[in-house]
Design a protein around this motif. Structure first.
Motif, PDB file in Angstrom:
ATOM      1  N   ALA A 136       0.836  -1.200   0.000  1.00  0.00           N
ATOM      2  CA  ALA A 136       0.000   0.000   0.000  1.00  0.00           C
ATOM      3  C   ALA A 136       0.872   1.252   0.000  1.00  0.00           C
ATOM      4  O   ALA A 136       1.810   1.355   0.782  1.00  0.00           O
ATOM      5  N   LYS A 137       0.541   2.169  -0.884  1.00  0.00           N
ATOM      6  CA  LYS A 137       1.272   3.445  -0.972  1.00  0.00           C
ATOM      7  C   LYS A 137       1.276   4.176   0.359  1.00  0.00           C
ATOM      8  O   LYS A 137       2.253   4.797   0.740  1.00  0.00           O
ATOM      9  N   ASN A 138       0.145   4.134   1.039  1.00  0.00           N
ATOM     10  CA  ASN A 138      -0.033   4.919   2.261  1.00  0.00           C
ATOM     11  C   ASN A 138       0.308   4.139   3.526  1.00  0.00           C
ATOM     12  O   ASN A 138      -0.025   4.584   4.622  1.00  0.00           O
ATOM     13  N   GLU A 139       0.922   2.983   3.349  1.00  0.00           N
ATOM     14  CA  GLU A 139       1.305   2.129   4.487  1.00  0.00           C
ATOM     15  C   GLU A 139       0.117   1.834   5.397  1.00  0.00           C
ATOM     16  O   GLU A 139       0.234   1.834   6.615  1.00  0.00           O
ATOM     17  N   ASP A 140      -1.026   1.540   4.761  1.00  0.00           N
ATOM     18  CA  ASP A 140      -2.256   1.212   5.488  1.00  0.00           C
ATOM     19  C   ASP A 140      -2.898  -0.047   4.906  1.00  0.00           C
ATOM     20  O   ASP A 140      -4.099  -0.094   4.676  1.00  0.00           O
ATOM     21  N   LEU A 141      -2.092  -1.056   4.696  1.00  0.00           N
ATOM     22  CA  LEU A 141      -2.547  -2.263   4.007  1.00  0.00           C
ATOM     23  C   LEU A 141      -3.736  -2.922   4.706  1.00  0.00           C
ATOM     24  O   LEU A 141      -4.678  -3.362   4.047  1.00  0.00           O
ATOM     25  N   SER A 142      -3.727  -2.976   6.018  1.00  0.00           N
ATOM     26  CA  SER A 142      -4.852  -3.585   6.746  1.00  0.00           C
ATOM     27  C   SER A 142      -6.163  -2.875   6.437  1.00  0.00           C
ATOM     28  O   SER A 142      -7.196  -3.521   6.241  1.00  0.00           O
ATOM     29  N   ASP A 143      -6.134  -1.558   6.386  1.00  0.00           N
ATOM     30  CA  ASP A 143      -7.339  -0.784   6.090  1.00  0.00           C
ATOM     31  C   ASP A 143      -7.823  -1.052   4.669  1.00  0.00           C
ATOM     32  O   ASP A 143      -9.024  -1.220   4.435  1.00  0.00           O
ATOM     33  N   VAL A 144      -6.894  -1.092   3.729  1.00  0.00           N
ATOM     34  CA  VAL A 144      -7.243  -1.350   2.330  1.00  0.00           C
ATOM     35  C   VAL A 144      -7.903  -2.723   2.206  1.00  0.00           C
ATOM     36  O   VAL A 144      -8.946  -2.876   1.568  1.00  0.00           O
ATOM     37  N   LEU A 145      -7.306  -3.724   2.830  1.00  0.00           N
ATOM     38  CA  LEU A 145      -7.844  -5.086   2.738  1.00  0.00           C
ATOM     39  C   LEU A 145      -9.192  -5.214   3.431  1.00  0.00           C
ATOM     40  O   LEU A 145     -10.094  -5.877   2.922  1.00  0.00           O
ATOM     41  N   ARG A 146      -9.337  -4.570   4.571  1.00  0.00           N
ATOM     42  CA  ARG A 146     -10.626  -4.587   5.283  1.00  0.00           C
ATOM     43  C   ARG A 146     -11.721  -4.017   4.391  1.00  0.00           C
ATOM     44  O   ARG A 146     -12.784  -4.616   4.231  1.00  0.00           O
ATOM     45  N   ASP A 147     -11.446  -2.859   3.786  1.00  0.00           N
ATOM     46  CA  ASP A 147     -12.439  -2.214   2.924  1.00  0.00           C
ATOM     47  C   ASP A 147     -12.734  -3.064   1.687  1.00  0.00           C
ATOM     48  O   ASP A 147     -13.886  -3.187   1.267  1.00  0.00           O
ATOM     49  N   PHE A 148     -11.701  -3.656   1.117  1.00  0.00           N
ATOM     50  CA  PHE A 148     -11.876  -4.519  -0.050  1.00  0.00           C
ATOM     51  C   PHE A 148     -12.779  -5.700   0.276  1.00  0.00           C
ATOM     52  O   PHE A 148     -13.735  -5.992  -0.448  1.00  0.00           O
ATOM     53  N   LYS A 149     -12.494  -6.382   1.382  1.00  0.00           N
ATOM     54  CA  LYS A 149     -13.301  -7.544   1.764  1.00  0.00           C
ATOM     55  C   LYS A 149     -14.742  -7.153   2.059  1.00  0.00           C
ATOM     56  O   LYS A 149     -15.675  -7.831   1.623  1.00  0.00           O
ATOM     57  N   LYS A 150     -14.922  -6.068   2.784  1.00  0.00           N
ATOM     58  CA  LYS A 150     -16.271  -5.627   3.149  1.00  0.00           C
ATOM     59  C   LYS A 150     -17.076  -5.278   1.898  1.00  0.00           C
ATOM     60  O   LYS A 150     -18.222  -5.709   1.743  1.00  0.00           O
ATOM     61  N   PHE A 151     -16.481  -4.511   0.997  1.00  0.00           N
ATOM     62  CA  PHE A 151     -17.179  -4.090  -0.211  1.00  0.00           C
ATOM     63  C   PHE A 151     -17.493  -5.278  -1.115  1.00  0.00           C
ATOM     64  O   PHE A 151     -18.627  -5.428  -1.577  1.00  0.00           O
ATOM     65  N   THR A 152     -16.500  -6.119  -1.384  1.00  0.00           N
ATOM     66  CA  THR A 152     -16.739  -7.246  -2.292  1.00  0.00           C
ATOM     67  C   THR A 152     -17.766  -8.206  -1.708  1.00  0.00           C
ATOM     68  O   THR A 152     -18.586  -8.744  -2.451  1.00  0.00           O
ATOM     69  N   SER A 153     -17.737  -8.409  -0.411  1.00  0.00           N
ATOM     70  CA  SER A 153     -18.737  -9.279   0.229  1.00  0.00           C
ATOM     71  C   SER A 153     -20.145  -8.789  -0.074  1.00  0.00           C
ATOM     72  O   SER A 153     -20.998  -9.555  -0.527  1.00  0.00           O
ATOM     73  N   LYS A 154     -20.372  -7.519   0.195  1.00  0.00           N
ATOM     74  CA  LYS A 154     -21.702  -6.951  -0.016  1.00  0.00           C
ATOM     75  C   LYS A 154     -22.105  -7.005  -1.488  1.00  0.00           C
ATOM     76  O   LYS A 154     -23.242  -7.347  -1.817  1.00  0.00           O
ATOM     77  N   GLN A 155     -21.187  -6.640  -2.370  1.00  0.00           N
ATOM     78  CA  GLN A 155     -21.497  -6.595  -3.793  1.00  0.00           C
ATOM     79  C   GLN A 155     -21.789  -7.986  -4.360  1.00  0.00           C
ATOM     80  O   GLN A 155     -22.729  -8.155  -5.145  1.00  0.00           O
ATOM     81  N   ILE A 156     -20.993  -8.960  -3.979  1.00  0.00           N
ATOM     82  CA  ILE A 156     -21.185 -10.315  -4.512  1.00  0.00           C
ATOM     83  C   ILE A 156     -22.464 -10.933  -3.961  1.00  0.00           C
ATOM     84  O   ILE A 156     -23.238 -11.537  -4.719  1.00  0.00           O
ATOM     85  N   ILE A 157     -22.718 -10.764  -2.675  1.00  0.00           N
ATOM     86  CA  ILE A 157     -23.973 -11.275  -2.093  1.00  0.00           C
ATOM     87  C   ILE A 157     -25.169 -10.630  -2.790  1.00  0.00           C
ATOM     88  O   ILE A 157     -26.129 -11.317  -3.170  1.00  0.00           O
ATOM     89  N   SER A 158     -25.119  -9.315  -2.995  1.00  0.00           N
ATOM     90  CA  SER A 158     -26.218  -8.616  -3.687  1.00  0.00           C
ATOM     91  C   SER A 158     -26.396  -9.131  -5.106  1.00  0.00           C
ATOM     92  O   SER A 158     -27.525  -9.313  -5.572  1.00  0.00           O
ATOM     93  N   ALA A 159     -25.279  -9.376  -5.787  1.00  0.00           N
ATOM     94  CA  ALA A 159     -25.352  -9.890  -7.165  1.00  0.00           C
ATOM     95  C   ALA A 159     -25.958 -11.285  -7.194  1.00  0.00           C
ATOM     96  O   ALA A 159     -26.757 -11.602  -8.084  1.00  0.00           O
ATOM     97  N   ILE A 160     -25.617 -12.106  -6.226  1.00  0.00           N
ATOM     98  CA  ILE A 160     -26.188 -13.457  -6.154  1.00  0.00           C
ATOM     99  C   ILE A 160     -27.685 -13.371  -5.867  1.00  0.00           C
ATOM    100  O   ILE A 160     -28.496 -14.045  -6.508  1.00  0.00           O
ATOM    101  N   GLU A 161     -28.067 -12.526  -4.912  1.00  0.00           N
ATOM    102  CA  GLU A 161     -29.483 -12.359  -4.580  1.00  0.00           C
ATOM    103  C   GLU A 161     -30.293 -11.888  -5.783  1.00  0.00           C
ATOM    104  O   GLU A 161     -31.416 -12.340  -5.991  1.00  0.00           O
ATOM    105  N   ALA A 162     -29.726 -10.981  -6.567  1.00  0.00           N
ATOM    106  CA  ALA A 162     -30.440 -10.398  -7.702  1.00  0.00           C
ATOM    107  C   ALA A 162     -30.444 -11.291  -8.936  1.00  0.00           C
ATOM    108  O   ALA A 162     -31.262 -11.095  -9.836  1.00  0.00           O
ATOM    109  N   ASN A 163     -29.572 -12.277  -8.979  1.00  0.00           N
ATOM    110  CA  ASN A 163     -29.423 -13.123 -10.165  1.00  0.00           C
ATOM    111  C   ASN A 163     -30.413 -14.289 -10.123  1.00  0.00           C
ATOM    112  O   ASN A 163     -30.121 -15.359  -9.592  1.00  0.00           O
TER     113      ASN A 163
END
Length: 184
Positions: free
Chosen positions: A68-95
């Protein structure tokens, strides 16, 4: 990222990380769900300072070598996991065409209940096991592991033929992969 005793201690270092779907459900057998991961990585690269060095998306997990450029890798990964979880679950529900829809949602709901999470569903396993890559030899070993994942799974004969990997970026001389890679 501290689940299972693993934690990113050096936020500025390069790390090897594996994200697996709960119960190893083959969610990424479908392009729509892989595309969500790709778009999320692109967003993290542009907006959150993720430096992607190597990657591979398989049917039920993904491997990354990142920093991570900003030396905040944990924050980046937390946000990535949280966002992808919600998006993929929503996509599955809608499909409505998803033949495995009810089965997958049941598994994700049971995992969420089992782990008494605040959310209704749990998509990613909690055992990411980030590994700091402290030498060129270690980086090379993990990168080969990532790039040969699809070969070992019998999907392709040559690593650079797998579309959902950075192997083609490293093998070929011009940019040709799906994501921008910061070469090591």
């Amino acid at each position: 990222m501290g689940e299972g005793g693993y934690k990113i201690r050096n936020q500025a270092a390069i790390h090897f990380i594996t994200f697996a779907v709960v119960e190893w459900v083959d969610v990424f057998a479908r392009k729509d769900y892989r595309d969500i991961v790709l778009e999320s990585i692109r967003f993290c690269q542009l907006e959150k300072g993720m430096l992607l060095h190597s990657w591979c998306i398989m049917s039920n997990h993904l491997h990354l070598i990142i920093s991570a450029k900003n030396e905040d890798l944990s924050d980046v990964l937390r946000d990535f996991k949280k966002f992808t979880s919600k998006q993929i679950i929503s996509a599955i529900e809608a499909n409505k065409q998803e033949s495995r829809r009810e089965w997958m949602l049941r598994i994700f709901k049971e995992a969420g209940e089992k782990n008494s999470r605040n959310s209704e569903y749990q998509f990613w396993r909690q055992d990411n096991q980030p590994i700091e890559l402290y030498s060129a030899a270690f980086i090379f070993q993990k990168m080969n592991y990532i790039h040969n994942n699809a070969v070992e799974a019998g999907i392709v004969e040559k690593a650079e033929d797998y579309l959902y990997s950075s192997a083609r970026d490293y093998k070929l001389t011009k940019k040709c992969g799906l994501l921008d890679v910061v070469f090591l």
